[in-house]
Scaffold this active site. Sequence first.
Site, mmCIF file in Angstrom:
data_model
loop_
_atom_site.group_PDB
_atom_site.id
_atom_site.type_symbol
_atom_site.label_atom_id
_atom_site.label_comp_id
_atom_site.label_asym_id
_atom_site.label_seq_id
_atom_site.Cartn_x
_atom_site.Cartn_y
_atom_site.Cartn_z
ATOM 1 N N GLY A 46 0.835 -1.195 0.000
ATOM 2 C CA GLY A 46 0.000 0.000 0.000
ATOM 3 C C GLY A 46 0.865 1.237 0.000
ATOM 4 N N GLN A 51 3.023 9.919 1.533
ATOM 5 C CA GLN A 51 4.294 9.224 1.774
ATOM 6 C C GLN A 51 5.330 9.546 0.700
ATOM 7 O OE1 GLN A 51 2.180 5.256 2.561
ATOM 8 N NE2 GLN A 51 3.989 5.096 3.842
ATOM 9 N N CYS A 94 5.162 -0.231 7.846
ATOM 10 C CA CYS A 94 4.926 1.030 7.137
ATOM 11 C C CYS A 94 6.202 1.380 6.386
ATOM 12 C CB CYS A 94 4.577 2.130 8.131
ATOM 13 S SG CYS A 94 4.222 3.710 7.337
ATOM 14 N N LEU A 95 6.048 1.730 5.113
ATOM 15 C CA LEU A 95 7.229 2.069 4.313
ATOM 16 C C LEU A 95 7.904 3.340 4.832
ATOM 17 C CD1 LEU A 95 5.808 1.233 0.760
ATOM 18 C CD2 LEU A 95 7.289 -0.179 2.207
ATOM 19 N N HIS A 136 -5.148 1.691 7.436
ATOM 20 C CA HIS A 136 -3.774 2.195 7.607
ATOM 21 C C HIS A 136 -3.524 3.353 6.621
ATOM 22 C CE1 HIS A 136 0.734 1.299 8.119
ATOM 23 N NE2 HIS A 136 0.702 2.088 7.052
ATOM 24 N N GLU A 137 -3.948 3.162 5.356
ATOM 25 C CA GLU A 137 -3.678 4.196 4.336
ATOM 26 C C GLU A 137 -4.556 5.425 4.553
ATOM 27 O OE1 GLU A 137 -1.062 3.760 2.829
ATOM 28 O OE2 GLU A 137 -0.834 1.596 3.038
ATOM 29 N N HIS A 140 -3.060 7.567 7.035
ATOM 30 C CA HIS A 140 -1.989 8.417 6.481
ATOM 31 C C HIS A 140 -2.572 9.712 5.935
ATOM 32 C CE1 HIS A 140 1.829 6.312 6.633
ATOM 33 N NE2 HIS A 140 1.347 5.219 6.064
HETATM 34 O O1 K1U Z 1 1.442 2.477 4.057
HETATM 35 C C1 K1U Z 1 2.479 1.858 3.962
HETATM 36 O O2 K1U Z 1 3.500 2.277 4.460
HETATM 37 C C2 K1U Z 1 2.507 0.534 3.236
HETATM 38 C C3 K1U Z 1 2.406 -0.653 4.169
HETATM 39 C C4 K1U Z 1 0.975 -1.141 4.166
HETATM 40 C C5 K1U Z 1 0.553 -2.035 5.279
HETATM 41 C C6 K1U Z 1 1.194 -3.225 5.551
HETATM 42 C C7 K1U Z 1 0.767 -4.062 6.566
HETATM 43 C C8 K1U Z 1 -0.326 -3.719 7.317
HETATM 44 C C9 K1U Z 1 -0.950 -2.520 7.060
HETATM 45 C C10 K1U Z 1 -0.532 -1.688 6.041
HETATM 46 C C11 K1U Z 1 3.340 -1.736 3.627
HETATM 47 O O3 K1U Z 1 3.208 -2.167 2.530
HETATM 48 S S1 K1U Z 1 4.584 -2.298 4.678
HETATM 49 C C12 K1U Z 1 5.365 -3.612 3.721
HETATM 50 C C13 K1U Z 1 4.587 -4.873 3.701
HETATM 51 O O4 K1U Z 1 3.702 -5.072 4.521
HETATM 52 C C14 K1U Z 1 4.876 -5.922 2.691
HETATM 53 C C15 K1U Z 1 5.875 -5.765 1.757
HETATM 54 C C16 K1U Z 1 6.114 -6.763 0.825
HETATM 55 C C17 K1U Z 1 5.360 -7.900 0.822
HETATM 56 C C18 K1U Z 1 4.359 -8.081 1.743
HETATM 57 C C19 K1U Z 1 4.108 -7.085 2.682
HETATM 58 ZN ZN ZN Z 2 2.188 3.353 6.258
#
Ligand code: K1U
Ligand code: ZN
Length: 171
Positions: A46, A51, A94-95, A136-137, A140
């Site tokens: 996501g 971001q 979260c990235l 979550h998004e 943000h």
């Molecule tokens: O909003 C963001 O920072 C993105 C975030 C989204 C998210 C992940 C988990 C729970 C709620 C919201 C991410 O993508 S973190 C990375 C991640 O979860 C992932 C990356 C690669 C493969 C599988 C998962």
């Molecule tokens: Zn996030």
Amino acid sequence: MALRDILILPDKRLRQVSEPVRKIDAGIRKLVEDMLETMYDAPGIGLAAIQVGAPKRVVTLDLAKKEEPKSPLIFINPEIVWSSQEKATYEEGCLSIPEYYGDVERPAQVKVKYLDLEGAAKELEANGLLATCLQHEIDHLNGILFIDHLSKLKRDRVLKKFTKAAKRSAE
Ligand code: K1U
Ligand code: ZN
């Protein structure tokens, strides 16, 4: 398409409340393209526009597994119009807070209204990881990070760690 830099905690822009999209024009379409490229490259499932430093109410998601074809979802001006009483806990990442994960409890099901990239009004009922990611998004877009759902002790520890790292890399 272009990769954009992802803002990292404690960047103050992550606390901004994003503005609704008034017109889906070429700028918004380019932002969405760049967000998808940036999200896949990270990799993440996501991304919210803030971001990548764009304070617009735009979200991209893709929950497809590695071996599955890409399945991008685009949400313009998403709004939660209903949340279940039932709760679910997921370990979130979260990235903008790399390599930190924490358990967050949120409503297990949500109904979200939004515009698609053509400007058509849509509604989606979500559960499981999709419901968690949407919440979550959308957080943000309101300047809220998943660490705000954790205890003050855990949040302060993470903030301290990332503030120190930012200071070190500015030296
Ligand atoms: O909003 C963001 O920072 C993105 C975030 C989204 C998210 C992940 C988990 C729970 C709620 C919201 C991410 O993508 S973190 C990375 C991640 O979860 C992932 C990356 C690669 C493969 C599988 C998962
Ligand atoms: Zn996030």
